[in-house]
Design a protein around this motif. Sequence first.
Motif, PDB file in Angstrom:
ATOM      1  N   GLN A  46       0.759  -1.200   0.020  1.00 21.53           N
ATOM      2  CA  GLN A  46      -0.098   0.023   0.026  1.00 21.53           C
ATOM      3  C   GLN A  46       0.963   1.164  -0.091  1.00 21.53           C
ATOM      4  O   GLN A  46       1.942   1.280   0.651  1.00 21.53           O
ATOM      5  CB  GLN A  46      -0.788  -0.058   1.279  1.00 21.53           C
ATOM      6  N   THR A  47       0.521   2.271  -0.781  1.00 18.87           N
ATOM      7  CA  THR A  47       0.983   3.798  -0.704  1.00 18.87           C
ATOM      8  C   THR A  47       0.327   4.657   0.190  1.00 18.87           C
ATOM      9  O   THR A  47      -1.022   4.627   0.461  1.00 18.87           O
ATOM     10  CB  THR A  47       0.836   4.166  -2.078  1.00 18.87           C
ATOM     11  N   ILE A  48       1.010   4.726   1.242  1.00 17.12           N
ATOM     12  CA  ILE A  48       0.449   5.568   2.321  1.00 17.12           C
ATOM     13  C   ILE A  48       1.364   6.842   2.759  1.00 17.12           C
ATOM     14  O   ILE A  48       2.734   7.050   2.209  1.00 17.12           O
ATOM     15  CB  ILE A  48       0.492   4.679   3.834  1.00 17.12           C
ATOM     16  N   SER A  49       0.778   7.839   3.485  1.00 13.98           N
ATOM     17  CA  SER A  49       1.528   9.205   4.184  1.00 13.98           C
ATOM     18  C   SER A  49       0.987   8.897   5.633  1.00 13.98           C
ATOM     19  O   SER A  49      -0.068   8.566   5.813  1.00 13.98           O
ATOM     20  CB  SER A  49       0.917  10.289   3.476  1.00 13.98           C
ATOM     21  N   VAL A  50       2.127   9.349   6.170  1.00 14.62           N
ATOM     22  CA  VAL A  50       1.859   9.427   7.625  1.00 14.62           C
ATOM     23  C   VAL A  50       2.403  10.734   8.294  1.00 14.62           C
ATOM     24  O   VAL A  50       3.459  11.371   7.778  1.00 14.62           O
ATOM     25  CB  VAL A  50       2.694   8.377   8.523  1.00 14.62           C
ATOM     26  N   LYS A  51       1.733  11.356   9.268  1.00 10.43           N
ATOM     27  CA  LYS A  51       2.527  12.546   9.977  1.00 10.43           C
ATOM     28  C   LYS A  51       2.541  12.036  11.390  1.00 10.43           C
ATOM     29  O   LYS A  51       1.656  11.536  12.051  1.00 10.43           O
ATOM     30  CB  LYS A  51       1.309  13.704   9.838  1.00 10.43           C
ATOM     31  N   GLU A  58      12.314   5.274  15.636  1.00  9.60           N
ATOM     32  CA  GLU A  58      11.067   4.801  14.933  1.00  9.60           C
ATOM     33  C   GLU A  58      10.366   6.098  14.825  1.00  9.60           C
ATOM     34  O   GLU A  58      10.622   7.199  15.236  1.00  9.60           O
ATOM     35  CB  GLU A  58      10.017   4.022  15.681  1.00  9.60           C
ATOM     36  N   PHE A  59       9.352   6.118  13.824  1.00  5.15           N
ATOM     37  CA  PHE A  59       8.560   7.234  13.692  1.00  5.15           C
ATOM     38  C   PHE A  59       7.105   6.946  14.505  1.00  5.15           C
ATOM     39  O   PHE A  59       6.433   5.952  13.862  1.00  5.15           O
ATOM     40  CB  PHE A  59       8.177   7.327  12.140  1.00  5.15           C
ATOM     41  N   LYS A  60       6.686   7.972  15.267  1.00  2.02           N
ATOM     42  CA  LYS A  60       5.606   7.857  16.032  1.00  2.02           C
ATOM     43  C   LYS A  60       4.497   8.603  15.419  1.00  2.02           C
ATOM     44  O   LYS A  60       4.407   9.928  15.011  1.00  2.02           O
ATOM     45  CB  LYS A  60       5.732   8.466  17.277  1.00  2.02           C
ATOM     46  N   ALA A  61       3.640   7.777  14.736  1.00  2.00           N
ATOM     47  CA  ALA A  61       2.402   8.277  13.800  1.00  2.00           C
ATOM     48  C   ALA A  61       1.216   8.885  14.489  1.00  2.00           C
ATOM     49  O   ALA A  61       0.983   8.332  15.570  1.00  2.00           O
ATOM     50  CB  ALA A  61       2.028   7.147  13.016  1.00  2.00           C
ATOM     51  N   LYS A  62       0.948   9.940  14.141  1.00  2.00           N
ATOM     52  CA  LYS A  62      -0.217  10.821  14.535  1.00  2.00           C
ATOM     53  C   LYS A  62      -1.576  10.567  13.812  1.00  2.00           C
ATOM     54  O   LYS A  62      -2.463  10.581  14.298  1.00  2.00           O
ATOM     55  CB  LYS A  62       0.242  12.055  14.985  1.00  2.00           C
ATOM     56  N   GLU A  63      -1.176  10.767  12.387  1.00  2.00           N
ATOM     57  CA  GLU A  63      -2.144  10.764  11.379  1.00  2.00           C
ATOM     58  C   GLU A  63      -1.820   9.790  10.386  1.00  2.00           C
ATOM     59  O   GLU A  63      -0.450   9.817  10.048  1.00  2.00           O
ATOM     60  CB  GLU A  63      -2.695  12.023  10.897  1.00  2.00           C
ATOM     61  N   ILE A  64      -2.587   9.306   9.570  1.00  2.00           N
ATOM     62  CA  ILE A  64      -2.088   8.412   8.558  1.00  2.00           C
ATOM     63  C   ILE A  64      -3.187   8.609   7.556  1.00  2.00           C
ATOM     64  O   ILE A  64      -4.418   8.897   7.384  1.00  2.00           O
ATOM     65  CB  ILE A  64      -2.233   6.908   8.843  1.00  2.00           C
ATOM     66  N   GLN A  72      -6.671  10.349   8.770  1.00  2.00           N
ATOM     67  CA  GLN A  72      -7.413   9.611  10.015  1.00  2.00           C
ATOM     68  C   GLN A  72      -6.217   9.722  11.210  1.00  2.00           C
ATOM     69  O   GLN A  72      -5.043   9.694  10.792  1.00  2.00           O
ATOM     70  CB  GLN A  72      -7.588   8.115   9.689  1.00  2.00           C
ATOM     71  N   ALA A  73      -6.973  10.162  12.059  1.00  2.00           N
ATOM     72  CA  ALA A  73      -6.126  10.173  13.379  1.00  2.00           C
ATOM     73  C   ALA A  73      -5.793   8.755  13.621  1.00  2.00           C
ATOM     74  O   ALA A  73      -6.663   7.851  13.629  1.00  2.00           O
ATOM     75  CB  ALA A  73      -6.862  10.933  14.679  1.00  2.00           C
TER      76      ALA A  73
END
Length: 152
Positions: A46-51, A58-64, A72-73
Amino acid sequence: MSNIVELTGTVEDVFAHRFTLKTDEGNKLVDLGPGGERELSLSAGQTISVKGEDKPAEFKAKEIRIAGAEWQAVKADEKHQPKPPHDRGDAHGGDSELTDEHVTRLLDEEGYSDHAERTRKPKHVEVMATKDGQRHKVHVHKDGVKKAELVD
């Protein structure tokens, strides 16, 4: 305060609430937090973006955002969320009973002097102090001195 950054890439592997994301800058381990994966259907390719926050490990995701859909939160389980500073004691994240005055009183009662150099830890304060003419690294807890190490 942390800076929120955005990553975009392809999901490589999914491990419960973590997954690897292949980006132009290389692979990144993304953490959704325990339970954060429940409302998402993530799969390899899957192609995704995360904020979120880019931490060293690591990267702590808040939104995806999956495949260009709406953001989405990320909703991790509440019991795994870090407590705000006021729930952990004082503003430094330590025990609220370990005020400077309390630490000074406990050190004085134990016979320590010259104890201005202090480092606050989550459950105690480490203090460089003098007793009987020798320097010590002293661990002060809310109920007294728990450990004292002689330093050169």
